[in-house]
Design an enzyme around this catalytic site. Sequence first.
Site, PDB file in Angstrom:
ATOM      1  N   SER A  74       0.835  -1.201   0.000  1.00  0.00           N
ATOM      2  CA  SER A  74       0.000   0.000   0.000  1.00  0.00           C
ATOM      3  C   SER A  74       0.878   1.262   0.000  1.00  0.00           C
ATOM      4  CB  SER A  74      -0.985  -0.057   1.167  1.00  0.00           C
ATOM      5  OG  SER A  74      -0.291  -0.193   2.386  1.00  0.00           O
ATOM      6  N   ASP A 119       3.260  12.753   8.177  1.00  0.00           N
ATOM      7  CA  ASP A 119       1.873  13.131   8.507  1.00  0.00           C
ATOM      8  C   ASP A 119       1.297  12.193   9.567  1.00  0.00           C
ATOM      9  OD1 ASP A 119       1.795  10.789   7.142  1.00  0.00           O
ATOM     10  OD2 ASP A 119       0.238  11.372   5.721  1.00  0.00           O
ATOM     11  N   HIS A 150       2.768   8.193   7.134  1.00  0.00           N
ATOM     12  CA  HIS A 150       3.696   7.936   6.024  1.00  0.00           C
ATOM     13  C   HIS A 150       5.114   8.289   6.434  1.00  0.00           C
ATOM     14  CE1 HIS A 150      -0.237   8.333   3.849  1.00  0.00           C
ATOM     15  NE2 HIS A 150       0.159   7.105   3.573  1.00  0.00           N
TER      16      HIS A 150
END
Lengths: 223, 223
Positions: free
Chosen positions: B14, B184, B187
């Site tokens: 992902s 953030d 990530h």
Amino acid sequence: MVGPLRPKFVLFGSSIVQLSYTNGGWGAYLTTVYSRQADIVLRGYSGWNSKRALAIVDQVFPQDAVVQPDLVITYFGGNDAMEYNPSGTSPHVPLEEYIENMRKIALHLKGLSDKTRLIFLSCPPLNEEQYISAHGNEMIRTNEASERYSEALLKLCKEIGVKAIDLFNSIRRKDNWENISFTDGIHLSAEGSSVVAEEIEKVLKQAEWEPSLNSDSMPTEFP
Amino acid sequence: MVGPLRPKFVLFGSSIVQLSYTNGGWGAYLTTVYSRQADIVLRGYSGWNSKRALAIVDQVFPQDAVVQPDLVITYFGGNDAMEYNPSGTSPHVPLEEYIENMRKIALHLKGLSDKTRLIFLSCPPLNEEQYISAHGNEMIRTNEASERYSEALLKLCKEIGVKAIDLFNSIRRKDNWENISFTDGIHLSAEGSSVVAEEIEKVLKQAEWEPSLNSDSMPTEFP
């Protein structure tokens, strides 16, 4: 090798290519931009000149490969443009021979398939002082030679219909380019790499090529 | 597609995979380390959970592909570990189903070829406050859930003989990890990515795998 099959973009060149995944490099940037659309394949060979590149171009890009690249971005020239050195250790290649080598490389790459597109990058400028302080002054690189090699490549590309990016002038367009573009006077910093990335994106958009960023022929995988 | 043929390493997962070429990411780092030896292929799908990955794993990695990967580094789990959300917009997958999905993905990948090696990455931790301030608190992610999903994946990997990297604990080993590892809250920053890169290199070395960094089977191209 991994399906569904994606367009393949190959980055072929000397250290400015091999190092294009470091320091926020332009190779890493293209890989991110095309992460769901195309495969970016790195074929970087630090220190090489156009002569060495020509000698192996048919091994790196075999004529009979089952899958041929959709785009090859090629850069050689900075090492060719170095001054000849009597000890024979310089990768210098005379200007005329450089251009003939690049012509033959272009011919080979264009012949790979009807869909194979080319972008050639010309010699970037350098910060001569920063280069000497990082690498010494045994091997001589000058902006004067880089500009000559850049101009000659751009002329060749025009003649044979290959898209070209004028790195010599693009990089010098930024304020304070001498001090922000390089890590060691010649290799690109994040700032220097961002110019390369922008110029490549411009060419891809202007050319309305397939593959292009918005082309139906290059869909996003599993959108 | 480009010869001479090199080993292929695929990064499958992902957003932590899709974004691994940004911010000095671990994908870009691996591409540099192996620049003359192996091709790193990016198959990153931001936002996906193990359910979606399982649904397309045989399209991304067809059983009958001519060239199979030498190594697949796989990461799914962070989105699975998000809290269930009554509006149905959460990618949440219950823990047991996540583990069954990952087991099936491992089985498919192992079956691609005798040479195909696997590394699974477990769920990283997060900075919950930074996450909420960047993304709001509609979709809930917690370290408690990340740890459970991480532990369960490590247990599965032990059971089925797949090399695993404990990202949950590796990242938390650094001083001040909460504040340096993320862009953030979830990530990875350059610091966070460097942990992933180091752990992957450790596994490759410890495993004495072919392909390994020093293996005769993975020569440097045109040394």
